[in-house]
Design a protein around this motif. Structure first.
Motif, short mmCIF file in Angstrom:
data_model
loop_
_atom_site.label_atom_id
_atom_site.label_comp_id
_atom_site.label_asym_id
_atom_site.label_seq_id
_atom_site.Cartn_x
_atom_site.Cartn_y
_atom_site.Cartn_z
N PRO A 670 -37.52 50.84 1.30
CA PRO A 670 -38.56 50.06 0.61
C PRO A 670 -39.51 50.97 -0.15
N ARG A 671 -40.06 50.44 -1.19
CA ARG A 671 -41.03 51.20 -2.00
C ARG A 671 -42.44 50.74 -1.64
N LEU A 672 -43.30 51.72 -1.47
CA LEU A 672 -44.66 51.42 -1.04
C LEU A 672 -45.37 50.52 -2.04
N ARG A 722 -37.53 66.39 6.26
CA ARG A 722 -38.62 66.65 5.32
C ARG A 722 -38.95 65.47 4.43
N PRO A 723 -37.95 64.82 3.73
CA PRO A 723 -38.31 63.71 2.84
C PRO A 723 -39.01 62.58 3.57
N GLU A 724 -38.53 62.25 4.78
CA GLU A 724 -39.14 61.13 5.49
C GLU A 724 -40.52 61.49 6.02
N ALA A 725 -40.71 62.72 6.43
CA ALA A 725 -42.03 63.15 6.87
C ALA A 725 -43.02 63.08 5.71
N LEU A 726 -42.61 63.57 4.54
CA LEU A 726 -43.47 63.47 3.36
C LEU A 726 -43.77 62.01 3.02
N SER A 727 -42.76 61.14 3.20
CA SER A 727 -42.94 59.73 2.90
C SER A 727 -44.00 59.11 3.79
N VAL A 728 -43.93 59.40 5.09
CA VAL A 728 -44.90 58.81 6.03
C VAL A 728 -46.31 59.25 5.68
N LEU A 729 -46.51 60.55 5.43
CA LEU A 729 -47.86 61.04 5.12
C LEU A 729 -48.33 60.55 3.76
N ASP A 730 -47.43 60.47 2.81
CA ASP A 730 -47.80 59.96 1.49
C ASP A 730 -48.26 58.50 1.57
N SER A 901 -52.45 51.97 21.32
CA SER A 901 -53.52 50.97 21.37
C SER A 901 -53.00 49.56 21.10
N THR A 902 -51.80 49.45 20.54
CA THR A 902 -51.28 48.12 20.20
C THR A 902 -49.88 47.85 20.73
N HIS A 903 -49.11 48.87 21.07
CA HIS A 903 -47.71 48.68 21.43
C HIS A 903 -47.49 48.84 22.93
N ALA A 904 -46.62 47.98 23.47
CA ALA A 904 -46.16 48.16 24.84
C ALA A 904 -44.99 49.12 24.87
N SER A 905 -44.22 49.17 23.81
CA SER A 905 -43.09 50.07 23.70
C SER A 905 -42.89 50.41 22.23
N PRO A 906 -42.18 51.49 21.93
CA PRO A 906 -41.99 51.89 20.53
C PRO A 906 -41.20 50.85 19.75
N GLU A 907 -41.41 50.84 18.42
CA GLU A 907 -40.71 49.93 17.52
C GLU A 907 -40.08 50.74 16.39
N VAL A 908 -38.94 50.25 15.93
CA VAL A 908 -38.26 50.91 14.81
C VAL A 908 -38.99 50.59 13.52
N THR A 909 -39.19 51.60 12.70
CA THR A 909 -39.84 51.41 11.41
C THR A 909 -38.97 52.04 10.33
N ILE A 910 -39.21 51.64 9.09
CA ILE A 910 -38.43 52.16 7.97
C ILE A 910 -39.38 52.94 7.05
N PRO A 911 -39.24 54.25 7.00
CA PRO A 911 -40.09 55.02 6.08
C PRO A 911 -39.91 54.55 4.65
N PHE A 912 -41.00 54.58 3.91
CA PHE A 912 -40.93 54.16 2.51
C PHE A 912 -40.15 55.19 1.69
N HIS A 913 -39.82 54.79 0.48
CA HIS A 913 -39.07 55.65 -0.41
C HIS A 913 -39.79 56.99 -0.58
N PRO A 914 -39.07 58.10 -0.50
CA PRO A 914 -39.73 59.41 -0.63
C PRO A 914 -40.60 59.49 -1.88
N PRO A 915 -41.71 60.14 -1.83
CA PRO A 915 -42.66 60.13 -2.95
C PRO A 915 -42.11 60.76 -4.23
N GLU A 916 -41.30 61.81 -4.11
CA GLU A 916 -40.82 62.43 -5.34
C GLU A 916 -39.94 61.48 -6.13
N ALA A 917 -39.12 60.70 -5.46
CA ALA A 917 -38.29 59.74 -6.18
C ALA A 917 -39.13 58.63 -6.76
#
Length: 920
Positions: A670-672, A722-730, A901-917
């Motif tokens: 997905p694109r942010l 690296r791309p997904e880490a950059l995506s999360v922080l971006d 603070s909100t979750h009882a257990s972890p949830e799967v998430t989809i990192p957004f499209h890498p910022p460079e693309a």
């Protein structure tokens, strides 16, 4: 004493005389009664003899002549003569009346000579059928009714059939050609009376595999004539029993005791007449077959099914007429009595019968209209149907007539099965198109999910090449074979909607969706149909997703029908779904079954109809897969190029104001800037939320971390991707920037990984362009940067978001410590622990869990309140997840998100499209 004795003697003598007199009277009465009984018995024997000999021949019979010598029998003979005279006086116009009766009850082909109708097509469809069907004629002596000697009187003989009676035929040796001619003539009269296709004939012969009535061969290529396996009488009886149950259920639901009553009330029949011909060999059938045959016969006539039994010795239930052959041309019947010999009609010319059968077969094919197209499934006017009670939509054709799929209270959920290439996707498109054309988006809401690797439903949402969409679709999910969580999210959504509808229904004191729509006409209560293709992927693993999906699916299957929520579950093969072993609740509720050719375990175990189904066909069954519910349907091409899209564009132009569906494509990041959650962000300076990825939910939501003034409100990104880490922080930085006024917040970007510098500088420029203060630092500058942040803590008044890229790469520099001075690592730990309550939050990327632990030190895990794990195994994450076991294996394009603070257990998430693309 002497006088007294004489008196006693006199009394005794008188008593004895009286007794003798009474005995004499009794014996006389007995003799008279005995004689009267003998006379009565004699009269009865005489009457029986005259009846057996026949009134006509009694005068010349020697046995009757013996009684004439008895004066007592003269009265009986005189009485019989008077009866004979009265009978023949009444019978004087009997033959004429019989001819008139047959002409009235057997009109047209039912009673007329073959030359008048053989080879012509019938027209009767829904009207009352003839009551009688001609088989021959009988002749009587005319002298008995006052005609000149040698005069004979002939009248027609006919037998009832179809809704009137069954027929039992008994042959004599070497009379098989006569029997075949009789049966063939009866069937040809029936077939020539009704419109092509209105009669179905079933042929079973215990002694022949094929060549049963060979002149009907052309019809055997259509459904008008079916020849059954001689070794499988049980299959024919089961099929007939199934028709009887189904028709009886349908007529009773319509308030009618039989098809005849329903036809009289509605003028419509709705079912073909059926004639089943069973050739036996004079031997008793197996006990179980006899039992089933009698059961069928008892209920068949009310369902428009009649039996013709040849040399099948049994007593049938219901009305039965008999024909007993005397030789190869004559017979006696129960219609005329044993005294009247019937001359059977001569056989119909074989060539003419074969020609008539061929013409009738051609007419049936012509009536079917040849191959039907997808457009033939569509109504002439769109959106005219209402879904309050049920959904109805034709998906194919059988002999020119549409075959419908019905989804409602009686058939709430559907199971569709077929191996790869069998046409399952095409069937789904035919179903969706047929439904969408008949019901408006206010009447029908579609949720479509495809687990296999493909984009079967992708075209139903807006795309680059075609901006149109299917207006009825609320959700389109494709390429979700690895996102079982999305299937679970859909089930949760449907479950929540079911509870919502149930709560509203209770407020209105109603029990189902139809009643709710009546009581709340201004509410929005469309029927919901959720189509899940390759649904077995939901249960592919033995984990919490399977457990929760199983529970939700069972609950929806049981309770969804009353709230207008229906499941259509499709699969290539359902044999391996271990989650449902011992839990048949879902399949029991899927009373609608559709089996594509060669499908397994979709229909009932004994129902093998799908094995023989031809290509581009389907077996539609609304009876939980039992054989009597089978309807074979040819499914037109609904998925060809521009076939469905043309309908979609027309519906889109008509209903575009209903909004477009949410498209979830598991193969596309997905694109942010296109995220609904990102677009909806507004000023929120006190409790801003950092978006970290797309949530796997029905709604277009995103996962976020609230960075409030509370301890531990920091975010860690873990993993080497690296791309997904950059995506999360971006995404986190850009979403925070939207919520803070320009100049009111500072972004500090520290990059310890040289390869990330282009993306970090691009983000810095973006933030600066938005009016925010931005400070950047690289590699060796990070310790000083962290020290400066630690020094600010006591008097910090400006909200600060610190993004650290590759913190573990800076650890050697941070760990350096000068005497009497705190190290950079000490400063970082202080910022993590004390910063959030003063408005300073760290969003850092560590390329390993162990390196994060080294950074935090003993007891520092509480300072990381939220994390996003990329290519990290779940067993490494327990320390940051309250010690619970984390079941997670990394997969491309997905991450695990946890906010304590909100979750009882972890949830799967989809990192957004890498910022460079995205920038490109």
């Amino acid at each position: 004493m002497g006088r007294k004795a004489a008196q006693q003697r006199t009394r005794v003598t008188n008593a004895l005389d009286a007794l003798r007199q009474q005995i004499g009277l009794t014996l006389g009465a007995a003799r008279n009664a005995h004689q009267a009984a003998e006379d009565e018995l004699l009269r009865l024997r005489l009457e029986q003899l005259v009846v057996s000999v026949g009134l006509e021949r009694a005068a010349d019979d020697s046995r009757v002549a013996e009684y004439r010598a008895d004066p007592g029998m003269q009265a009986v003979l005189a009485w019989l003569d008077s009866v004979r005279s009265r009978f023949y006086a009444d019978w004087a116009d009997g033959p004429q009346r019989l001819r008139q009766l047959v002409a009235s009850a057997a009109p047209g082909p039912a009673g007329r000579p073959a030359g008048e109708w053989l080879g012509r097509l019938g027209a009767l469809d829904a009207g009352d059928p003839p009551e009688l069907w001609r088989i021959g004629s009988a002749t009587v002596d005319g002298t008995s009714v006052g005609k000149p000697a040698g005069t004979t009187l002939t009248f027609d003989v006919a037998v009832p059939l179809l809704e009137e009676s069954h027929l039992s035929i008994t042959s004599v040796p070497r009379s098989r050609p006569t029997v075949d001619a009789l049966v063939e003539a009866l069937l040809m009269r029936v077939l020539s009376t009704f419109a092509p296709g209105a009669v179905k004939v079933h042929l079973w012969d215990v002694g022949q595999l094929t060549a049963v009535l060979p002149n009907f061969y052309a019809l055997s290529r259509t459904s008008a004539v079916t020849v059954h396996d001689p070794t499988r009488l049980v299959d024919l009886l089961d099929e007939l029993a199934g028709h009887i149950r189904r028709i009886h259920s349908h007529t009773l639901q319509s308030g009618h005791p039989s098809l005849r009553a329903m036809r009289a009330a509605t003028g419509k029949r709705g079912e073909p007449w059926r004639v089943a011909v069973l050739y036996g060999n004079g031997e008793d059938l197996a006990p179980e077959h006899l039992r089933d045959l009698r059961r069928v016969a008892s209920g068949a006539l009310a369902a428009g099914i009649s039996l013709i039994l040849v040399d099948v010795p049994t007593v049938l239930g219901g009305s039965v007429e008999t024909i007993s052959l005397l030789d190869d041309r004559r017979a006696v019947t129960s219609m005329t009595g044993s005294e009247v010999v019937v001359d059977l009609d001569p056989p119909l010319p074989a060539g003419q019968v074969a020609g008539a059968a061929a013409r009738l077969a051609e007419a049936i094919v012509t009536r079917q209209g040849g191959p039907r197209s997808f457009h033939d499934l569509l109504p002439t006017e769109f959106g005219r149907e209402h879904s309050a009670r049920e959904l109805r939509a034709p998906v194919g054709f059988h002999e020119g007539e549409p075959v419908e799929i019905v989804i409602g209270d009686a058939t709430p959920h559907a199971l569709i099965g077929g191996p790869s290439g069998s046409g399952k996707t095409n069937l789904l498109y035919a179903l969706l198109g047929s439904l969408a054309a008949r019901y408006t988006p206010d009447e029908l809401a579609l949720y479509l999910l495809d687990f296999k690797e493909g984009v079967s439903f992708a075209g139903l949402a807006p795309g680059k090449k075609d901006e149109s969409w299917l207006p009825h679709a609320r959700l389109v999910g494709v390429n979700v074979n690895t996102d079982r969580e999305f299937g679970l999210a859909l089930l949760r959504f449907l479950s929540d909607e079911m509870r919502r509808r149930s709560a509203v229904a209770k407020e209105f004191e109603v029990t189902n969706i139809a009643e709710l729509r009546e009581q709340d006409p201004h509410g929005h209560w469309p029927r919901i149909v959720a189509v899940i293709d390759e649904f077995q992927y939901l249960f592919a693993e033995r984990d919490s997703v399977t457990a929760m999906a199983t529970a939700l699916l069972e609950d929806l299957a049981r309770r969804g029908r009353s709230q207008g929520i229906h499941l259509v579950l499709a699969s290539q093969d359902i044999a391996g779904i271990e989650a449902f072993w011992g839990k048949p609740a879902v399949f029991e509720q899927c009373t609608l079954r559709v089996a594509m050719p060669k499908a397994r375990r979709v229909l009932a175990e004994a129902n093998q109809a799908a094995v023989a189904a031809p290509r581009w066909h389907a077996v539609v069954n609304h009876e939980s897969g039992v054989a009597h519910g089978n309807q074979l349907a040819h499914i037109p091409d609904a998925s060809g190029r521009d076939t469905f899209p043309s309908l979609q564009r027309e519906l889109w132009q008509r209903y575009a104001n209903h909004g477009h569906p949410r498209l979830f494509d598991g193969a596309v990041a997905p694109r942010l800037d296109r995220s609904t959650a990102f677009a909806s962000l507004g000023p929120e300076p006190d409790r801003p939320r950092a978006l970290v990825g797309q949530a796997i939910e029905v709604a277009d939501n995103a996962h976020s971390v609230e960075l409030s003034a509370a301890p531990g409100r920091n975010l860690a990104v873990l993993g080497t991707n690296r791309p997904e880490a950059l995506s999360v922080l971006d995404a986190a930085a850009r979403s925070l920037a939207l919520q803070c006024e320009a100049g009111a917040v500072e972004f500090v970007l520290g990059c310890a990984v040289e390869s990330c510098l282009p993306e970090v500088r691009a983000l810095s420029e973006r933030l600066a362009t938005a009016g925010h203060k931005v400070t950047t630092a690289t590699g060796d500058e990070i310790p000083a940067l962290v020290a400066d942040l630690a020094d600010r803590l006591p008097g910090s008044t400006t909200a600060t978001f610190v993004l650290l890229y590759g913190v573990d790469a800076a650890l050697p520099a941070l760990e350096k410590k000068e005497p009497a001075r705190a190290s950079g690592l000490d400063h970082l730990r202080a910022v993590l622990k004390q910063g959030p309550v003063r408005g300073l939050h760290v969003l850092g990327w560590w390329r390993g869990v162990a390196r994060l632990k080294d950074t935090l030190g003993f007891g520092g895990t509480e300072d990381i309140g939220a994390w996003v794990a990329l290519d990290v195994q779940g067993n490494e994450l327990a320390p940051f997840c309250a010690g619970q076991v984390v079941h997670w294996s990394p997969r491309p394009g997905r991450a695990l998100f946890f906010d304590r603070s909100t979750h009882a257990s972890p949830e799967v998430t989809i990192p957004f499209h890498p910022p460079e693309a995205a920038d490109a």
